[in-house]
Design a protein around this motif. Structure first.
Motif, PDB file in Angstrom:
ATOM      1  N   VAL A  13      -3.996   3.490 -12.240  1.00 53.31           N
ATOM      2  CA  VAL A  13      -3.351   2.963 -11.038  1.00 53.31           C
ATOM      3  C   VAL A  13      -4.303   3.067  -9.850  1.00 53.31           C
ATOM      4  CG1 VAL A  13      -1.462   3.349  -9.376  1.00 53.31           C
ATOM      5  CG2 VAL A  13      -0.992   3.337 -11.829  1.00 53.31           C
ATOM      6  N   GLU A  19       3.161   6.023  -5.501  1.00 48.56           N
ATOM      7  CA  GLU A  19       2.990   6.086  -6.960  1.00 48.56           C
ATOM      8  C   GLU A  19       1.846   7.034  -7.320  1.00 48.56           C
ATOM      9  OE1 GLU A  19       4.142   5.051 -10.831  1.00 48.56           O
ATOM     10  OE2 GLU A  19       5.075   4.391  -8.984  1.00 48.56           O
ATOM     11  N   ARG A  46       0.819  -1.215   0.000  1.00 51.54           N
ATOM     12  CA  ARG A  46       0.000   0.000   0.000  1.00 51.54           C
ATOM     13  C   ARG A  46       0.857   1.271   0.000  1.00 51.54           C
ATOM     14  NH1 ARG A  46      -5.018   1.602   0.082  1.00 51.54           N
ATOM     15  NH2 ARG A  46      -5.708   3.350   1.344  1.00 51.54           N
ATOM     16  N   ARG A 105       3.764   1.719  -1.432  1.00 50.30           N
ATOM     17  CA  ARG A 105       4.248   1.912  -2.807  1.00 50.30           C
ATOM     18  C   ARG A 105       3.129   2.466  -3.685  1.00 50.30           C
ATOM     19  NH1 ARG A 105       7.920  -0.670  -6.822  1.00 50.30           N
ATOM     20  NH2 ARG A 105       7.498   0.634  -8.618  1.00 50.30           N
ATOM     21  N   TRP A 106       1.927   1.907  -3.514  1.00 44.76           N
ATOM     22  CA  TRP A 106       0.775   2.350  -4.294  1.00 44.76           C
ATOM     23  C   TRP A 106       0.454   3.818  -4.006  1.00 44.76           C
ATOM     24  CZ3 TRP A 106      -4.415   3.482  -2.791  1.00 44.76           C
ATOM     25  CH2 TRP A 106      -5.325   3.551  -3.848  1.00 44.76           C
ATOM     26  N   ILE A 147       1.296  -1.229 -11.115  1.00 46.37           N
ATOM     27  CA  ILE A 147       2.073  -0.008 -10.974  1.00 46.37           C
ATOM     28  C   ILE A 147       3.195   0.076 -12.005  1.00 46.37           C
ATOM     29  CG2 ILE A 147       3.704   1.195  -9.454  1.00 46.37           C
ATOM     30  CD1 ILE A 147       1.930   0.411  -7.138  1.00 46.37           C
TER      31      ILE A 147
END
Length: 170
Positions: A153, A88, A82, A84-85, A159
């Motif tokens: 995304v 991003e 989460r 990283r998401w 990703i």
């Protein structure tokens, strides 16, 4: 259907960028040959510059969509799940904002140049809004591409699709 239209739009922009790249070569070779023959064709260097600007801006959306932009993943590569998401999404959001800002002002520049009747300083006296139009359209397509990726995304797309690890400097 929307995905195919957007991908086709980005591909079309990439093809236009390639066309402008070829035109740069043709214009420069023509200029060199003309000089070797003792002749001068006014405006060739300016048109090559206009083609370079158009090529650069039209290539932005296609290159981003194909994952060709260089990304420095020093922080993102260390995040997972989460975090990283979210990172991003933040990066895509910031990029989308900046691209929209650039597109807005380039469109405004084209409008003002057209209203004022600005022309180039060269012998050809080209109305400046014409070469500026390529920059405005290219930056708008890039903004659309970034927003498209942001929404994708956010809705769960992988990703690493655009600008994935193969193009990253880690």
């Amino acid at each position: 259907m929307i995905r195919r239209c957007l991908d086709g739009l980005y591909l079309g922009a990439g093809m236009l960028a390639a066309l402008f790249m070829v035109s740069i070569g043709i214009l420069i070779v023509t200029s060199v040959i003309a000089r070797l023959m003792g002749s001068y064709v006014p405006g060739l260097n300016q048109y090559a510059g206009y083609a370079m600007a158009a090529s650069s801006f039209f290539a932005l959306a296609y290159t981003f969509g194909a994952g060709g932009h260089i990304r420095v993943n020093l922080v993102l590569a260390r995040l997972q799940g989460r975090a990283r998401w979210l990172a991003e999404l933040w990066c895509l959001g910031a990029g989308s904002f900046l691209a929209c800002y650039l597109a807005w002002y380039l469109i405004k520049m084209v409008r003002v140049s057209h209203m004022l009747g600005d022309v180039s300083e060269g012998v050809d006296a080209t109305p400046l809004w014409i070469p500026q139009l390529g920059m405005a359209v290219g930056s708008t397509l890039f903004a659309i591409c970034l927003i498209d990726r942001l929404v994708s995304v956010a809705l769960g797309a992988p990703i690493d699709k655009a600008g994935g690890d193969a193009a990253a400097l880690e």
